[in-house]
Structure formats: structure tokens, C-alpha cells
Design an enzyme around this catalytic site. Structure first.
Site, short mmCIF file in Angstrom:
data_model
loop_
_atom_site.label_atom_id
_atom_site.label_comp_id
_atom_site.label_asym_id
_atom_site.label_seq_id
_atom_site.Cartn_x
_atom_site.Cartn_y
_atom_site.Cartn_z
N HIS A 106 29.50 -4.02 -21.99
CA HIS A 106 30.37 -5.17 -22.28
C HIS A 106 29.73 -6.02 -23.37
O HIS A 106 28.54 -5.92 -23.65
CB HIS A 106 30.70 -5.96 -21.01
N TYR A 112 29.37 -17.11 -15.68
CA TYR A 112 28.59 -18.20 -15.09
C TYR A 112 29.53 -19.40 -14.97
O TYR A 112 30.15 -19.79 -15.95
CB TYR A 112 27.44 -18.60 -16.02
N PRO A 146 17.00 -15.71 -11.87
CA PRO A 146 17.89 -14.63 -12.31
C PRO A 146 18.96 -15.08 -13.31
O PRO A 146 19.70 -14.25 -13.82
CB PRO A 146 18.54 -14.15 -11.01
N LYS A 166 16.72 -11.63 -16.77
CA LYS A 166 15.58 -11.14 -17.54
C LYS A 166 14.57 -10.32 -16.74
O LYS A 166 13.78 -9.58 -17.33
CB LYS A 166 14.83 -12.33 -18.19
N TYR A 191 20.00 -14.13 -25.15
CA TYR A 191 20.64 -13.50 -23.99
C TYR A 191 20.63 -11.97 -24.15
O TYR A 191 20.38 -11.24 -23.19
CB TYR A 191 22.08 -14.02 -23.86
P1 RFL Z 1 9.51 -4.57 -7.80
O1 RFL Z 1 10.90 -4.10 -7.94
O2 RFL Z 1 9.24 -5.71 -6.90
O3 RFL Z 1 8.65 -3.31 -7.36
C1 RFL Z 1 7.30 -3.46 -6.94
C2 RFL Z 1 7.00 -2.33 -5.98
O4 RFL Z 1 5.65 -2.44 -5.58
C3 RFL Z 1 5.56 -2.20 -4.17
N1 RFL Z 1 4.35 -2.84 -3.66
C4 RFL Z 1 3.22 -2.18 -3.38
N2 RFL Z 1 2.91 -0.88 -3.45
C5 RFL Z 1 1.66 -0.52 -3.11
N3 RFL Z 1 0.73 -1.40 -2.66
C6 RFL Z 1 0.99 -2.71 -2.56
N4 RFL Z 1 0.07 -3.56 -2.13
C7 RFL Z 1 2.29 -3.15 -2.93
N5 RFL Z 1 2.88 -4.35 -2.97
C8 RFL Z 1 4.13 -4.16 -3.41
C9 RFL Z 1 6.84 -2.79 -3.62
O5 RFL Z 1 7.19 -2.24 -2.37
C10 RFL Z 1 7.84 -2.42 -4.72
O6 RFL Z 1 8.47 -1.19 -4.47
O7 RFL Z 1 8.89 -4.96 -9.23
P2 RFL Z 1 9.11 -4.30 -10.68
O8 RFL Z 1 9.02 -2.81 -10.63
O9 RFL Z 1 8.22 -5.06 -11.59
O10 RFL Z 1 10.65 -4.63 -11.05
C11 RFL Z 1 11.05 -5.94 -11.29
C12 RFL Z 1 12.47 -6.18 -10.76
O11 RFL Z 1 12.60 -5.65 -9.47
C13 RFL Z 1 12.79 -7.67 -10.74
O12 RFL Z 1 12.36 -8.31 -11.91
C14 RFL Z 1 14.28 -7.97 -10.61
O13 RFL Z 1 14.90 -7.32 -9.57
C15 RFL Z 1 14.41 -9.50 -10.41
N6 RFL Z 1 15.73 -9.84 -9.90
C16 RFL Z 1 16.76 -9.90 -10.76
N7 RFL Z 1 16.51 -9.70 -12.08
C17 RFL Z 1 17.53 -9.72 -12.96
O14 RFL Z 1 17.28 -9.50 -14.14
N8 RFL Z 1 18.82 -9.98 -12.52
C18 RFL Z 1 19.13 -10.18 -11.20
O15 RFL Z 1 20.28 -10.37 -10.84
C19 RFL Z 1 18.07 -10.14 -10.26
N9 RFL Z 1 18.30 -10.30 -8.95
C20 RFL Z 1 15.93 -10.03 -8.52
C21 RFL Z 1 17.25 -10.25 -8.06
C22 RFL Z 1 14.87 -10.03 -7.60
C23 RFL Z 1 15.10 -10.25 -6.24
N10 RFL Z 1 13.98 -10.31 -5.37
C24 RFL Z 1 12.72 -9.74 -5.75
C25 RFL Z 1 13.84 -11.32 -4.39
C26 RFL Z 1 17.49 -10.42 -6.70
C27 RFL Z 1 16.43 -10.42 -5.79
C28 RFL Z 1 16.75 -10.57 -4.32
#
Ligand code: RFL
Length: 392
Positions: free
Chosen positions: A74, A202, A294, A298, A386
């Protein structure tokens, strides 16, 4: 008995899985250590908006087939504001880059499938991961698996274990500087198997912020701003839909399809950046080093750009014996991280209703919105950020 590999990757979320995929495509061995089961990792519902730079990194990593088939391209997202005409953050028109809507859950599935196809090594359900000798030539990681302590020797460690992981805590406090901002509100998010509204939008409203978004043609994602102390059990589906529609523009409220929610979660908003993103032979990537509200979408995109820079550095080390990119990794990655941190702070401030907001603050928000609407320079600046700054 110790085993060895070139790079130990701690964390099997998007950052860790993508890094192991790119490294293997470049003949660099790695082992991923993940605390949770694969089913648990795949059940998480999080981000969904990919910058075009991220799309290109995923294509180069050969994990884009389903995204290119099912993802929705989009031209940008809308901003709806009571009493003002709808605005489109048209990244295609003003920054020359589209956005791709594709769920993090689906992307993580694709990454696991790609790792399986190439025989990548992912060890799930490990406990007590510890990092050792980070400043030495040959660091190692220990962990517990099936009640047995294991050890992996390696050249480098990638800390991709998210905000609550152990990697960042392995950097001495005297070396690490952290920057933090907590917001006095959270987002209450729901997922529902209903057809989404066409344009992610938004919505600023006197009752609080709302966001309409989508994942697939039959999967909608909605968010509303709620007080930080909110108890999720107080929010029935009916209450959520009533509050969401009260904050939407009339045409959206009239056409939205509601239904039972399949997930409901609460995400407090905060910004956190840790500097530097490397220490000795440890490199942090993704949420392990930074989290952002969020609002600007980013988080996942930064995880992908960190991995892009880190994998380039490791490839240059192994293929060309050149450490310059690895030495500069933290500086290069942080430049992009801070740009995104500033942008998501700005967008969060523009769009939310703050508990202590005065009439002055409200008017300043309105003037800010009018300025980006009317000034081509401000519009281009917003769209450029953005869409995501180009990857170096
Ligand atoms: P992740 O996805 O948290 O993955 C980290 C992994 O490490 C594991 N882990 C361990 N493994 C071994 N030993 C340990 N001691 C460990 N401790 C932790 C965990 O189990 C996990 O599998 O980080 P990564 O890979 O850096 O990816 C980043 C993204 O996941 C994150 O930035 C986004 O999801 C943030 N976020 C959002 N970002 C957006 O851009 N748009 C969104 O709409 C959005 N919604 C969100 C989100 C993050 C959320 N969280 C974390 C509360 C919504 C939620 C609910």
C-alpha cells in the site's frame, strides 16, 4: 563436550532467525538458541508493517515468497482527526517507497520454514543461557537443555534475544548507556477474523488515540489508547468495539465489521535505546538493544536493518578478512535506530491524548498536523521517515 560454530545466535525471533538465514546463504555457520518452544514463538502476534528496505532484505534472504504473494502493498497510512480532512502519509508519492502489510507471525513462520529447508540448527527450550569471554578471541556460550549443561565455542555471539533477554546484561554497566522514555498509556490491541477497513489509519480523538490496521483480507488488527493501569479483563469484546467505533471517523464507524476477537493484548508504550550495540565479540540486534512505541511501526523494521548491517559485517569478516563494518556496526546501526526513535516519539506525541494535556498542548498538536498537511517540506520529511531511511 563442547561443540563449536562460527556464530552463536541467542534468540529465535525475527532478528535471530533472519541473521542465521543470511549467514547460511553466505556459508557462515551458526546455531540459534531459543528459550521458548517453536509453537510458542509462532503463536505471538505483533508487528505487521514492513518498510520497503525490509522487504528487499527479506527478498535477498530468500524468505519472501509468501510475503510477495499474500502481503498487501500500500502507498501509506491515513491520519484521521476530528474536524479536519483525512490525510494520507503517502510514502509512495513523497518518498518513492511503498509499504508492505505482512504479519510478523507469518514472517516468523516463513523464517522457520526457510531454516528447516536449509537444515539450519535451532535449539529450542534452552535455559540459563550465559555468555563468556566476550573480550577474548574465542568466546563461548553455556546453557541448560534437558537438564544437561551444554557449551558452544564460537567466534562471535549475536544477542537477538529481545528486550528481556540476557545478552544486553552481559555488557558491563560501566560500558553501557541506556536512554529511556515511558509513556503514561498503553495500547489495547485486538485481532479479529473480520474484513479490515481498506487503509490503515491513525485516529486522533478526544477520547484517545485509535489505530485501524490489517494483516490479511480476513484478519483485522485494531488498537485503542488506554491508561497504563488498565486491566485487560475489564475489556469485553463489546466494550472494545464500542470504544473503538466512538473514536473512528463516521464513515469508518459505519462500515467497520466487528466480530469475536481472537487475541487481545496490552502493550505499554516506551522507548529504550542501549549504547553501544556491541561489546568485544558480542553484537546486539533488534529489541535486545532498543524498543520503540509501535506508533511509527519501527520495531520489526529496525530488527531487520540491524541484521542487515550485522550480517554484512560478518560476511566481510569471513569472506574478505575485513573487520571495518563489524567495528562500525554499533555506530552504523545506532544512526538508524535514533532516527526511528525520534520519529516514533514525534508521531506518538502528535497523535495521542496525554493525561496532563492542556488546551495549549492540544492546540499545538492541531497546528503541527495542519503544518504537515500544508507544507510540502514537512509532508516529505514525515513520509521519508515513515517509509524508513534508506539502508546504507
Ligand atoms: P523478539 O521478537 O522479542 O525475539 C527475541 C527472542 O529471544 C528469545 N529469548 C531468549 N532466547 C534464549 N535465551 C534467552 N535468555 C532469551 N530471552 C529471550 C525470546 O523468546 C524471543 O523468541 O525480538 P526481535 O527478534 O528483535 O524482533 C523484534 C520485534 O519482535 C519487535 O520489535 C516488534 O514486534 C515490536 N512490536 C511492534 N513493532 C512494530 O513495528 N509494529 C507493531 O505493531 C508492533 N507491535 C510489538 C508489537 C511488540 C510487542 N511486544 C514485544 C510486547 C506488539 C507487541 C505485543
Amino acid at each position: 563436550m563442547a561443540i563449536s560454530t562460527q556464530v552463536v545466535i541467542i534468540g529465535g525471533g525475527p532478528a535471530g532467525l533472519l541473521l542465521s538465514q543470511i549467514l547460511q546463504l553466505n556459508n557462515i555457520d551458526s546455531i540459534v538458541l531459543e528459550r521458548q518452544s517453536r509453537a510458542h514463538v509462532l503463536s505471538r502476534i505483533r508487528a505487521g508493517m514492513l518498510e520497503w528496505g525490509s522487504v528487499e532484505v527479506l527478498r535477498a534472504a530468500q524468505v519472501s515468497e509468501r510475503m510477495d504473494r499474500e502481503g498487501a502493498v500500500h502507498e501509506g497510512s491515513g491520519i484521521a482527526w476530528a474536524g479536519r480532512s483525512r490525510l494520507l502519509i503517502n510514502t509512495q508519492k513523497y518518498a518513492g517507497r511503498s509499504m508492505m502489510m505482512y504479519g510478523q507471525t507469518q514472517l516468523t513462520e516463513d523464517l522457520y520454514a526457510a531454516r528447516d529447508d536449509l537444515g539450519g540448527e535451532i535449539i529450542n527450550q534452552v535455559d540459563d543461557v550465559r555468555l563468556h569471554d566476550l573480550k577474548g578471541e574465542r568466546p563461548y556460550v553455556t546453557y541448560i537443555k534437558d537438564e544437561q549443561e551444554q557449551r558452544i565455542d564460537c567466534d562471535y555471539i549475536a544477542g537477538c534475544d529481545g528486550f528481556h533477554g540476557v545478552s544486553r546484561t552481559a555488557i558491563p554497566e560501566s560500558v553501557l548507556t541506556t536512554f529511556e522514555k515511558k509513556y503514561p498509556f498503553a495500547w489495547l490491541a485486538v485481532m479479529s477474523e473480520t474484513p479490515p477497513l481498506p487503509v490503515p489509519t491513525y485516529c486522533h480523538h478526544e477520547r484517545g488515540f485509535a489505530l485501524v490496521s490489517k494483516r490479511t483480507p480476513m484478519l483485522s488488527r485494531y488498537y485503542i489508547q488506554v491508561p497504563i493501569e488498565t486491566d485487560i479483563d475489564d475489556w469485553s469484546d463489546d466494550r472494545f468495539w464500542a470504544e473503538l467505533t466512538a473514536r473512528l471517523p463516521k464513515d469508518y464507524a459505519e462500515t467497520i465489521v466487528t466480530g469475536p476477537t481472537i487475541e487481545k493484548s496490552l502493550a505499554p508504550l516506551s522507548s529504550f535505546v542501549a549504547e553501544p550495540m556491541s561489546y568485544g565479540r558480542l553484537f546486539l540486534a533488534g529489541d535486545a538493544a532498543h524498543i520503540l512505541p509501535p506508533t511509527g511501526a519501527k520495531g520489526l523494521n529496525l530488527a531487520i536493518s540491524d541484521v542487515h548491517y550485522l550480517s554484512n559485517g560478518l560476511i566481510d569478516h569471513y569472506q574478505n578478512n575485513n573487520d571495518q563494518q563489524l567495528d562500525n556496526y554499533s555506530t552504523t546501526a545506532l544512526k538508524r535506530v535514533w532516527n526511528a526513535a525520534r520519529f516514533s516519539w514525534w508521531l506518538t506525541g502528535l497523535l495521542h491524548k496525554f493525561p496532563d494535556q492542556t488546551r495549549f498542548d492540544q492546540r499545538a498538536q492541531e497546528v503541527e498536523l495542519d503544518y504537515v498537511t500544508q507544507s510540502i517540506h514537512a509532508m516529505r520529511s514525515m513520509c521519508e521517515q515513515y517509509a524508513g531511511m534508506p539502508l546504507e
